[in-house]
Design an enzyme around this catalytic site. Sequence first.
Site, PDB file in Angstrom:
ATOM      1  N   HIS A 104      -9.126   9.366   2.964  1.00  0.00           N
ATOM      2  CA  HIS A 104      -8.713   8.274   2.084  1.00  0.00           C
ATOM      3  C   HIS A 104      -8.913   8.738   0.651  1.00  0.00           C
ATOM      4  O   HIS A 104      -9.968   9.276   0.314  1.00  0.00           O
ATOM      5  CB  HIS A 104      -9.551   7.021   2.376  1.00  0.00           C
ATOM      6  CG  HIS A 104      -8.957   5.775   1.787  1.00  0.00           C
ATOM      7  ND1 HIS A 104      -8.937   5.538   0.430  1.00  0.00           N
ATOM      8  CD2 HIS A 104      -8.355   4.706   2.372  1.00  0.00           C
ATOM      9  CE1 HIS A 104      -8.354   4.366   0.212  1.00  0.00           C
ATOM     10  NE2 HIS A 104      -7.982   3.847   1.375  1.00  0.00           N
ATOM     11  N   ARG A 150      -1.036   8.833   9.061  1.00  0.00           N
ATOM     12  CA  ARG A 150      -0.888   7.391   9.335  1.00  0.00           C
ATOM     13  C   ARG A 150      -0.467   6.622   8.084  1.00  0.00           C
ATOM     14  O   ARG A 150      -1.022   6.803   7.010  1.00  0.00           O
ATOM     15  CB  ARG A 150      -2.216   6.821   9.833  1.00  0.00           C
ATOM     16  CG  ARG A 150      -2.215   5.326  10.029  1.00  0.00           C
ATOM     17  CD  ARG A 150      -3.533   4.855  10.583  1.00  0.00           C
ATOM     18  NE  ARG A 150      -4.608   4.999   9.645  1.00  0.00           N
ATOM     19  CZ  ARG A 150      -5.081   4.019   8.874  1.00  0.00           C
ATOM     20  NH1 ARG A 150      -4.551   2.807   8.937  1.00  0.00           N
ATOM     21  NH2 ARG A 150      -6.082   4.229   8.058  1.00  0.00           N
ATOM     22  N   GLU A 179       0.849  -1.192   0.000  1.00  0.00           N
ATOM     23  CA  GLU A 179       0.000   0.000   0.000  1.00  0.00           C
ATOM     24  C   GLU A 179       0.885   1.243   0.000  1.00  0.00           C
ATOM     25  O   GLU A 179       2.102   1.143   0.216  1.00  0.00           O
ATOM     26  CB  GLU A 179      -0.927  -0.018   1.229  1.00  0.00           C
ATOM     27  CG  GLU A 179      -1.965  -1.127   1.134  1.00  0.00           C
ATOM     28  CD  GLU A 179      -2.870  -1.238   2.346  1.00  0.00           C
ATOM     29  OE1 GLU A 179      -2.562  -0.640   3.383  1.00  0.00           O
ATOM     30  OE2 GLU A 179      -3.884  -1.938   2.240  1.00  0.00           O
ATOM     31  N   ARG A 189      -0.737   8.704   1.697  1.00  0.00           N
ATOM     32  CA  ARG A 189      -2.143   9.041   1.519  1.00  0.00           C
ATOM     33  C   ARG A 189      -2.437  10.537   1.521  1.00  0.00           C
ATOM     34  O   ARG A 189      -3.307  11.007   0.804  1.00  0.00           O
ATOM     35  CB  ARG A 189      -2.886   8.402   2.691  1.00  0.00           C
ATOM     36  CG  ARG A 189      -4.120   7.723   2.283  1.00  0.00           C
ATOM     37  CD  ARG A 189      -4.651   6.959   3.436  1.00  0.00           C
ATOM     38  NE  ARG A 189      -4.532   5.552   3.191  1.00  0.00           N
ATOM     39  CZ  ARG A 189      -4.985   4.637   4.033  1.00  0.00           C
ATOM     40  NH1 ARG A 189      -5.527   5.001   5.184  1.00  0.00           N
ATOM     41  NH2 ARG A 189      -4.880   3.371   3.739  1.00  0.00           N
ATOM     42  N   HIS A 242     -11.483   9.440   6.731  1.00  0.00           N
ATOM     43  CA  HIS A 242     -11.256   8.003   6.912  1.00  0.00           C
ATOM     44  C   HIS A 242     -10.735   7.650   8.297  1.00  0.00           C
ATOM     45  O   HIS A 242     -11.098   6.632   8.862  1.00  0.00           O
ATOM     46  CB  HIS A 242     -10.248   7.574   5.845  1.00  0.00           C
ATOM     47  CG  HIS A 242      -9.893   6.125   5.859  1.00  0.00           C
ATOM     48  ND1 HIS A 242     -10.821   5.138   5.604  1.00  0.00           N
ATOM     49  CD2 HIS A 242      -8.705   5.481   6.073  1.00  0.00           C
ATOM     50  CE1 HIS A 242     -10.227   3.951   5.669  1.00  0.00           C
ATOM     51  NE2 HIS A 242      -8.946   4.134   5.968  1.00  0.00           N
TER      52      HIS A 242
HETATM   53  P1  FAD Z   1     -13.690   0.454  15.811  1.00  0.00           P
HETATM   54  O1  FAD Z   1     -13.335  -0.753  15.054  1.00  0.00           O
HETATM   55  O2  FAD Z   1     -14.170   1.612  15.056  1.00  0.00           O
HETATM   56  O3  FAD Z   1     -14.715   0.078  16.927  1.00  0.00           O
HETATM   57  C1  FAD Z   1     -15.298   1.077  17.735  1.00  0.00           C
HETATM   58  C2  FAD Z   1     -16.430   0.461  18.500  1.00  0.00           C
HETATM   59  O4  FAD Z   1     -16.880   1.366  19.494  1.00  0.00           O
HETATM   60  C3  FAD Z   1     -17.639   0.116  17.654  1.00  0.00           C
HETATM   61  O5  FAD Z   1     -18.014  -1.164  18.028  1.00  0.00           O
HETATM   62  C4  FAD Z   1     -18.685   1.138  18.079  1.00  0.00           C
HETATM   63  O6  FAD Z   1     -20.001   0.659  17.992  1.00  0.00           O
HETATM   64  C5  FAD Z   1     -18.288   1.364  19.523  1.00  0.00           C
HETATM   65  N1  FAD Z   1     -18.726   2.639  20.084  1.00  0.00           N
HETATM   66  C6  FAD Z   1     -18.448   3.890  19.660  1.00  0.00           C
HETATM   67  N2  FAD Z   1     -19.029   4.800  20.458  1.00  0.00           N
HETATM   68  C7  FAD Z   1     -19.680   4.110  21.422  1.00  0.00           C
HETATM   69  C8  FAD Z   1     -20.481   4.472  22.525  1.00  0.00           C
HETATM   70  N3  FAD Z   1     -20.763   5.753  22.820  1.00  0.00           N
HETATM   71  N4  FAD Z   1     -21.012   3.491  23.289  1.00  0.00           N
HETATM   72  C9  FAD Z   1     -20.792   2.186  23.015  1.00  0.00           C
HETATM   73  N5  FAD Z   1     -20.042   1.789  21.974  1.00  0.00           N
HETATM   74  C10 FAD Z   1     -19.488   2.728  21.192  1.00  0.00           C
HETATM   75  N6  FAD Z   1      -6.822   0.065   9.134  1.00  0.00           N
HETATM   76  C11 FAD Z   1      -5.867  -0.833   8.859  1.00  0.00           C
HETATM   77  O7  FAD Z   1      -4.893  -0.950   9.604  1.00  0.00           O
HETATM   78  N7  FAD Z   1      -5.992  -1.637   7.761  1.00  0.00           N
HETATM   79  C12 FAD Z   1      -7.051  -1.567   6.908  1.00  0.00           C
HETATM   80  O8  FAD Z   1      -7.137  -2.312   5.947  1.00  0.00           O
HETATM   81  C13 FAD Z   1      -8.062  -0.612   7.178  1.00  0.00           C
HETATM   82  N8  FAD Z   1      -9.134  -0.496   6.356  1.00  0.00           N
HETATM   83  C14 FAD Z   1     -10.148   0.352   6.717  1.00  0.00           C
HETATM   84  C15 FAD Z   1     -11.302   0.382   5.943  1.00  0.00           C
HETATM   85  C16 FAD Z   1     -12.371   1.164   6.328  1.00  0.00           C
HETATM   86  C17 FAD Z   1     -13.628   1.189   5.491  1.00  0.00           C
HETATM   87  C18 FAD Z   1     -12.274   1.957   7.504  1.00  0.00           C
HETATM   88  C19 FAD Z   1     -13.422   2.814   7.940  1.00  0.00           C
HETATM   89  C20 FAD Z   1     -11.117   1.941   8.267  1.00  0.00           C
HETATM   90  C21 FAD Z   1     -10.056   1.140   7.878  1.00  0.00           C
HETATM   91  N9  FAD Z   1      -8.878   1.093   8.635  1.00  0.00           N
HETATM   92  C22 FAD Z   1      -7.911   0.185   8.330  1.00  0.00           C
HETATM   93  C23 FAD Z   1      -8.786   1.786   9.911  1.00  0.00           C
HETATM   94  C24 FAD Z   1      -9.097   0.777  11.028  1.00  0.00           C
HETATM   95  O9  FAD Z   1     -10.068  -0.118  10.569  1.00  0.00           O
HETATM   96  C25 FAD Z   1      -9.597   1.449  12.280  1.00  0.00           C
HETATM   97  O10 FAD Z   1      -8.751   2.488  12.652  1.00  0.00           O
HETATM   98  C26 FAD Z   1      -9.635   0.432  13.415  1.00  0.00           C
HETATM   99  O11 FAD Z   1     -10.374  -0.693  13.019  1.00  0.00           O
HETATM  100  C27 FAD Z   1     -10.243   1.054  14.650  1.00  0.00           C
HETATM  101  O12 FAD Z   1     -10.471   0.023  15.577  1.00  0.00           O
HETATM  102  P2  FAD Z   1     -11.007   0.367  17.013  1.00  0.00           P
HETATM  103  O13 FAD Z   1     -11.110  -0.912  17.738  1.00  0.00           O
HETATM  104  O14 FAD Z   1     -10.215   1.461  17.588  1.00  0.00           O
HETATM  105  O15 FAD Z   1     -12.451   0.990  16.722  1.00  0.00           O
HETATM  106  C1  SIN Z   2      -7.432   0.448   2.591  1.00  0.00           C
HETATM  107  O1  SIN Z   2      -7.652  -0.749   2.419  1.00  0.00           O
HETATM  108  O2  SIN Z   2      -7.185   1.243   1.672  1.00  0.00           O
HETATM  109  C2  SIN Z   2      -7.462   0.988   3.966  1.00  0.00           C
HETATM  110  C3  SIN Z   2      -6.199   0.709   4.634  1.00  0.00           C
HETATM  111  C4  SIN Z   2      -6.029   1.575   5.850  1.00  0.00           C
HETATM  112  O3  SIN Z   2      -6.848   2.447   6.125  1.00  0.00           O
HETATM  113  O4  SIN Z   2      -5.026   1.385   6.528  1.00  0.00           O
END
Ligand code: FAD
Ligand code: SIN
Length: 558
Positions: A269, A411, A148, A315, A376
């Site tokens: 993104h 990032r 990437e 990015r 993103h």
């Molecule tokens: P999240 O996975 O966002 O989980 C947050 C949780 O908190 C959710 O379950 C939500 O319901 C809960 N929540 C929020 N507020 C409250 C509240 N008030 N009360 C109760 N629950 C609450 N990163 C990579 O490294 N590789 C990738 O390939 C990648 N692809 C991505 C693709 C997309 C479409 C997106 C949006 C992001 C991507 N990212 C990627 C970024 C990465 O996915 C996120 O930064 C990471 O998953 C965040 O994880 P987390 O556990 O911090 O939060």
């Molecule tokens: C992607 O698959 O382009 C998202 C990867 C990331 O947010 O790290």
Amino acid sequence: MLPGLDKNSWIFLVLKREKLFLHDKPVSANQSLTECKHLHADYLIIGSGAAGLLAANRLAAHGQVLLVNKGRFKDSSTWNAQGGIAGVMSESDSFDSHVQDTLDAGVGLCHEDVVRVIIGHGREIIDELVEIGTAFDEENGALHLTREGGHSSRRVAHVQDATGRAISEALLAQIAPHANVTRLEEHVAIDLVTSVSTDAGQKRCVGAYVLNPDGEVITIAAGQTILATGGTGKVYLYTSNPHAATGDGIAMAWRAGCAVMNLEFIQFHPTCLYHREGSNMLLSEALRGEGAHIVDADGRRFLFDYDERGELASRDIVARAIDHEIKKQGVDCMYLDARPINANLILDHFRNIHSRLLALGIDLTQELVPVVPAAHYICGGIQADVTGKTSLDGLYAIGETACTGLHGANRLASNSLLECLVMADGCAADVIKQPVPPACEIANWDDSGIVPEIERIQIKQNWDEIRATMSHYVGIVRSDERLRRAARRLRIIQDEIASYYWKHPVSQDLLELRNIALLAELIIRSAEQRLESRGLHYSTDYPQSSAVASDTVLRPEH
Ligand code: FAD
Ligand code: SIN
């Protein structure tokens, strides 16, 4: 003094709607959790993305865990993650190279000690995910690694283009048999509850108020509280993020007195689908890693005009170049051309993206796909160390809601899932070393004087205004004037919200509105403090980077 308290005990701050009393009543086994207005856990984890799920897994062996999630489990960014998780997994790659790519992407603002710790755990974390059943793609008996933007090597382990879902399912399967973990879906955390020690005057987090699916506010008292609430994409009009990404964790931590850091660094993104029916669909950066081009309507590749790495530049550079061309050419979008990729590879590696696009009438193997940059990821968040420790005793913040300094001003792709998991692991290890605090009970949510339902149109209007203001004035390119305009509008909206928040029953959209308004304010304030351009923060008034890079730290006044 309350009975049973000595001078070393905690007395509790009485905030509006927030009172606390001591108790030692755990939830009994035959009580229905949803009937219960006062719950008690050793560990309260708010959010069940990668960070929350792994923390729950680790802590289950050490005490009662309550895992609260505001939607269904798939309503997380983690579930939607496509590209994969970065780690040094091949002989031709090295730890130093992954560290250097991370530092380069972060443009001088990464905390190198944090980078080294998190990158250093890459292989171990990916190996563990394999062990618990994440079926990463393989090639010739080894993991297939994709590439990437900003990475100098192939180092992204993936499960086709649905890596996050596979990781979530593997972690959920690990949690399922644990009697110690209670999962509460569709429960929205409203605010953290803090107490103050009679002795040192030091504040401590003792749990949270939570809105249950019946619209009642319950209390959860906890020995340690872990915020794993993810990002803030919904502050913007166009975002790749799921609905849950309203910055609740950052807002709750701020109101509880925690410092926040580097919130101006919003990652857009470069390639989100531009289509009226596929509003927040992401087209993974791995497509470019495997050879897709970005072109304008005439088929011209323009990214080499901006950076010698072209489509594989980091990015911030790619998103800004696309934004610039869209504005310069006066058009709505640019295009992703995946035709240089072998069609069989698309059908295999990118099968989810391919089939979702087909459902919208676009064939990724044959046609250009219209794309625009969209919010993103937030590189900033609650100031925390690699174990998630915040400035508030009893409160940890892990994953995207936290800011450790790993990402600096931008990032590196696929470093986020890695950070979530490394932080969750470190957090659990730290949490179990903490002394057990005195048990406590949080008083009922005080809704006296509340008048019936607010007209929903007021909430919707303010939601729309905030998101439009942030997109138009605090997007990829900023200026002093744009930030001032945004701040002025935000003040008016926040006054309106304050005038009705305390008068009406709480609901999820009202809570989220209050949170996105606060996040918008904090993002603007952070952006106003950065009198330079660096990484994801670009200001036409300060186009150069300062000689010395420094973090933007905001602290609540109370
Ligand atoms: P999240 O996975 O966002 O989980 C947050 C949780 O908190 C959710 O379950 C939500 O319901 C809960 N929540 C929020 N507020 C409250 C509240 N008030 N009360 C109760 N629950 C609450 N990163 C990579 O490294 N590789 C990738 O390939 C990648 N692809 C991505 C693709 C997309 C479409 C997106 C949006 C992001 C991507 N990212 C990627 C970024 C990465 O996915 C996120 O930064 C990471 O998953 C965040 O994880 P987390 O556990 O911090 O939060
Ligand atoms: C992607 O698959 O382009 C998202 C990867 C990331 O947010 O790290």
